[in-house]
Scaffold this motif. Structure first.
Motif, PDB file in Angstrom:
ATOM      1  N   LEU A 190       2.318 -11.756  -0.913  1.00 39.01           N
ATOM      2  CA  LEU A 190       3.411 -11.581   0.037  1.00 39.01           C
ATOM      3  C   LEU A 190       3.006 -12.025   1.432  1.00 39.01           C
ATOM      4  N   GLU A 191       3.924 -12.631   2.149  1.00 36.84           N
ATOM      5  CA  GLU A 191       3.676 -13.038   3.521  1.00 36.84           C
ATOM      6  C   GLU A 191       3.337 -11.804   4.365  1.00 36.84           C
ATOM      7  N   GLY A 192       2.248 -11.883   5.113  1.00 40.47           N
ATOM      8  CA  GLY A 192       1.839 -10.779   5.970  1.00 40.47           C
ATOM      9  C   GLY A 192       0.943  -9.763   5.305  1.00 40.47           C
ATOM     10  N   ASP A 193       0.627  -9.952   4.016  1.00 40.41           N
ATOM     11  CA  ASP A 193      -0.244  -9.025   3.306  1.00 40.41           C
ATOM     12  C   ASP A 193      -1.638  -9.629   3.192  1.00 40.41           C
ATOM     13  N   ARG A 194      -2.649  -8.817   3.488  1.00 42.41           N
ATOM     14  CA  ARG A 194      -4.019  -9.346   3.487  1.00 42.41           C
ATOM     15  C   ARG A 194      -4.949  -8.433   2.699  1.00 42.41           C
ATOM     16  N   GLN A 195      -6.075  -9.008   2.242  1.00 42.99           N
ATOM     17  CA  GLN A 195      -7.122  -8.272   1.543  1.00 42.99           C
ATOM     18  C   GLN A 195      -8.456  -8.619   2.198  1.00 42.99           C
ATOM     19  N   ALA A 196      -9.288  -7.614   2.376  1.00 49.15           N
ATOM     20  CA  ALA A 196     -10.570  -7.841   3.042  1.00 49.15           C
ATOM     21  C   ALA A 196     -11.615  -8.391   2.076  1.00 49.15           C
ATOM     22  N   ASP A 197     -11.727  -7.782   0.903  1.00 47.62           N
ATOM     23  CA  ASP A 197     -12.724  -8.174  -0.090  1.00 47.62           C
ATOM     24  C   ASP A 197     -12.068  -9.109  -1.097  1.00 47.62           C
ATOM     25  N   ARG A 198     -12.150 -10.394  -0.820  1.00 49.71           N
ATOM     26  CA  ARG A 198     -11.446 -11.364  -1.666  1.00 49.71           C
ATOM     27  C   ARG A 198     -12.157 -11.600  -3.002  1.00 49.71           C
ATOM     28  N   THR A 199     -13.348 -11.057  -3.156  1.00 55.81           N
ATOM     29  CA  THR A 199     -14.020 -11.166  -4.444  1.00 55.81           C
ATOM     30  C   THR A 199     -13.353 -10.264  -5.479  1.00 55.81           C
ATOM     31  N   HIS A 200     -12.931  -9.091  -5.038  1.00 56.22           N
ATOM     32  CA  HIS A 200     -12.384  -8.100  -5.959  1.00 56.22           C
ATOM     33  C   HIS A 200     -10.894  -7.838  -5.777  1.00 56.22           C
ATOM     34  N   HIS A 201     -10.305  -8.395  -4.737  1.00 54.66           N
ATOM     35  CA  HIS A 201      -8.888  -8.146  -4.464  1.00 54.66           C
ATOM     36  C   HIS A 201      -8.206  -9.451  -4.056  1.00 54.66           C
ATOM     37  N   GLY A 202      -6.928  -9.554  -4.381  1.00 54.87           N
ATOM     38  CA  GLY A 202      -6.165 -10.719  -3.965  1.00 54.87           C
ATOM     39  C   GLY A 202      -6.505 -11.960  -4.777  1.00 54.87           C
ATOM     40  N   GLY A 203      -5.925 -13.067  -4.374  1.00 53.76           N
ATOM     41  CA  GLY A 203      -6.099 -14.328  -5.088  1.00 53.76           C
ATOM     42  C   GLY A 203      -4.963 -14.553  -6.074  1.00 53.76           C
ATOM     43  N   PRO A 204      -4.872 -15.749  -6.641  1.00 54.88           N
ATOM     44  CA  PRO A 204      -3.740 -16.107  -7.497  1.00 54.88           C
ATOM     45  C   PRO A 204      -3.535 -15.210  -8.710  1.00 54.88           C
ATOM     46  N   GLU A 205      -4.617 -14.669  -9.294  1.00 56.52           N
ATOM     47  CA  GLU A 205      -4.466 -13.810 -10.471  1.00 56.52           C
ATOM     48  C   GLU A 205      -4.206 -12.353 -10.102  1.00 56.52           C
ATOM     49  N   ARG A 206      -4.256 -12.050  -8.804  1.00 54.66           N
ATOM     50  CA  ARG A 206      -4.014 -10.679  -8.328  1.00 54.66           C
ATOM     51  C   ARG A 206      -3.127 -10.728  -7.091  1.00 54.66           C
ATOM     52  N   ALA A 207      -2.078 -11.531  -7.185  1.00 54.19           N
ATOM     53  CA  ALA A 207      -1.256 -11.815  -6.003  1.00 54.19           C
ATOM     54  C   ALA A 207      -0.371 -10.651  -5.602  1.00 54.19           C
ATOM     55  N   LEU A 208       0.017  -9.820  -6.570  1.00 52.51           N
ATOM     56  CA  LEU A 208       0.949  -8.732  -6.303  1.00 52.51           C
ATOM     57  C   LEU A 208       0.501  -7.502  -7.072  1.00 52.51           C
ATOM     58  N   ASN A 209       0.504  -6.354  -6.400  1.00 52.36           N
ATOM     59  CA  ASN A 209      -0.012  -5.105  -6.948  1.00 52.36           C
ATOM     60  C   ASN A 209       1.155  -4.133  -7.146  1.00 52.36           C
ATOM     61  N   HIS A 210       1.340  -3.657  -8.372  1.00 54.11           N
ATOM     62  CA  HIS A 210       2.472  -2.786  -8.738  1.00 54.11           C
ATOM     63  C   HIS A 210       1.925  -1.420  -9.146  1.00 54.11           C
ATOM     64  N   TYR A 211       2.479  -0.347  -8.531  1.00 58.17           N
ATOM     65  CA  TYR A 211       2.055   1.009  -8.901  1.00 58.17           C
ATOM     66  C   TYR A 211       3.275   1.866  -9.193  1.00 58.17           C
ATOM     67  N   PRO A 212       3.342   2.467 -10.387  1.00 55.71           N
ATOM     68  CA  PRO A 212       4.489   3.299 -10.741  1.00 55.71           C
ATOM     69  C   PRO A 212       4.534   4.586  -9.914  1.00 55.71           C
ATOM     70  N   ALA A 213       5.703   4.900  -9.388  1.00 55.68           N
ATOM     71  CA  ALA A 213       5.864   6.132  -8.617  1.00 55.68           C
ATOM     72  C   ALA A 213       5.686   7.366  -9.496  1.00 55.68           C
ATOM     73  N   GLU A 214       5.904   7.221 -10.820  1.00 51.67           N
ATOM     74  CA  GLU A 214       5.691   8.347 -11.724  1.00 51.67           C
ATOM     75  C   GLU A 214       4.270   8.887 -11.625  1.00 51.67           C
ATOM     76  N   HIS A 215       3.325   8.016 -11.339  1.00 50.58           N
ATOM     77  CA  HIS A 215       1.939   8.472 -11.258  1.00 50.58           C
ATOM     78  C   HIS A 215       1.709   9.365 -10.041  1.00 50.58           C
ATOM     79  N   TYR A 216       2.438   9.124  -8.972  1.00 51.14           N
ATOM     80  CA  TYR A 216       2.307  10.017  -7.820  1.00 51.14           C
ATOM     81  C   TYR A 216       2.782  11.421  -8.171  1.00 51.14           C
ATOM     82  N   ASP A 217       3.807  11.540  -9.018  1.00 49.59           N
ATOM     83  CA  ASP A 217       4.230  12.858  -9.505  1.00 49.59           C
ATOM     84  C   ASP A 217       3.062  13.552 -10.212  1.00 49.59           C
ATOM     85  N   HIS A 218       2.370  12.782 -11.041  1.00 51.74           N
ATOM     86  CA  HIS A 218       1.226  13.330 -11.780  1.00 51.74           C
ATOM     87  C   HIS A 218       0.119  13.779 -10.835  1.00 51.74           C
ATOM     88  N   TRP A 219      -0.211  12.950  -9.847  1.00 55.00           N
ATOM     89  CA  TRP A 219      -1.311  13.308  -8.939  1.00 55.00           C
ATOM     90  C   TRP A 219      -0.950  14.502  -8.067  1.00 55.00           C
TER      91      TRP A 219
END
Length: 226
Positions: free
Chosen positions: A46-75
Motif C-alpha cells: 500500500l502507498e505510504g506503508d513501510r517496513q523496517a526489516d525488509r528481510t523478514h517483512h514486506g516485498g512482493p510475496e508479503r505485500a499485504l498483511n491480513h489479520y482477522p478481527a475474530e482473533h482479537y476477540d480471542h486474545w
C-alpha cells in the motif's frame, strides 16, 4: 465461483511509517494508522506503508498483511487485563475483517480487493515485535502455536483499495490445504510425513514455508532412521 464477500465485514485498512519500537529502539512499521480514503496498492504494498526489516517483512510475496478481527476477540478473552489494546491494527496488519479466518482460505486463493487483485502466499509467521507491542512475553510463540497469525498476499494486479473494501474470492486454489491445516501440520509433534511432503512441494506456498516443511521432514526421517 460464488462470491463469498457478502458475509465479510471490513474492520479497517491500515498503513504506517517507521517508528521506534519501545524497549528496543529499532525501527518498525507495526504502528499503523487507519486509512480514511482510498489507497493505491502496488506490487510492493500500500502507498505510504513501510517496513523496517525488509528481510523478514514486506516485498512482493508479503505485500499485504491480513489479520482477522475474530482473533482479537480471542486474545481479549485470553488476556482480560490487557483487553483494551486488542483492536484491529494492533499487530501491524494492513487489512482487518470479520468473516474470514485461516480455516477458510488457502495458499493460492485469488481475491478482488477494490480494483486490485491479490493472492495468498503464506501464513504470517509472527516475530518478536508483537510481544514488545502488546507487552506479552513470548506472544509470538503463543500466536504461532494457536495458528492465529493472519496471512500475507502478493499483488496480482495493482489497483486502489478503499477503507470499507472487503476481499471477494474470485479463484480458489484446488489443493485443499487451508492455512489452519498448514499451522496444524507445522505445530504437530508427530506430523504425517506424506502430508509434509505435499506441503513442501505446494506451488502457491511461499518458498520459506515449503523449506520449513522440507527441512523438518528430513529431520524426522533421519531421527527415525537413527
Amino acid at each position: 465461483m460464488a462470491d463469498d464477500s457478502a458475509s465479510i465485514e471490513s474492520q479497517g485498512l491500515f498503513v504506517g511509517d517507521l517508528r521506534q519500537l519501545p524497549g528496543v529502539g529499532s525501527l518498525t512499521g507495526m504502528f499503523k494508522r487507519r486509512a480514511d480514503a482510498p489507497v493505491a496498492l502496488a506490487p510492493e504494498g500500500l502507498e505510504g506503508d513501510r517496513q523496517a526489516d525488509r528481510t523478514h517483512h514486506g516485498g512482493p510475496e508479503r505485500a499485504l498483511n491480513h489479520y482477522p478481527a475474530e482473533h482479537y476477540d480471542h486474545w481479549r478473552q485470553e488476556y482480560p487485563d490487557l483487553a483494551d489494546q486488542f483492536e484491529p491494527g494492533l499487530l501491524g496488519e494492513n487489512l482487518s475483517t470479520r468473516g474470514l479466518t485461516e480455516a477458510d482460505v488457502h495458499p493460492g486463493d485469488v481475491f478482488a480487493l477494490g480494483t486490485a487483485r491479490i493472492a495468498i502466499t503464506q501464513p504470517r509467521y509472527p516475530c518478536f515485535k508483537i510481544a514488545r507491542r502488546t507487552g506479552i512475553r513470548n506472544f509470538a510463540q503463543v500466536v504461532a502455536q494457536a495458528g492465529r497469525s493472519g496471512w500475507l498476499y502478493r499483488v496480482v494486479e495493482p489497483g486502489e483499495v478503499a477503507p470499507d473494501d472487503v476481499p471477494a474470492r474470485i479463484e480458489a486454489a484446488g489443493h485443499g490445504f487451508t492455512l489452519a491445516r498448514l499451522w496444524k501440520v507445522r505445530n504437530d509433534p508427530a506430523p504425517d510425513l506424506d502430508e509434509m511432503a505435499a506441503l513442501a512441494e505446494l506451488p502457491p506456498l511461499a518458498e520459506s514455508w515449503r523449506q520449513a516443511y522440507r527441512s523438518r521432514r528430513e529431520y524426522l526421517l533421519q531421527r527415525g532412521a537413527d
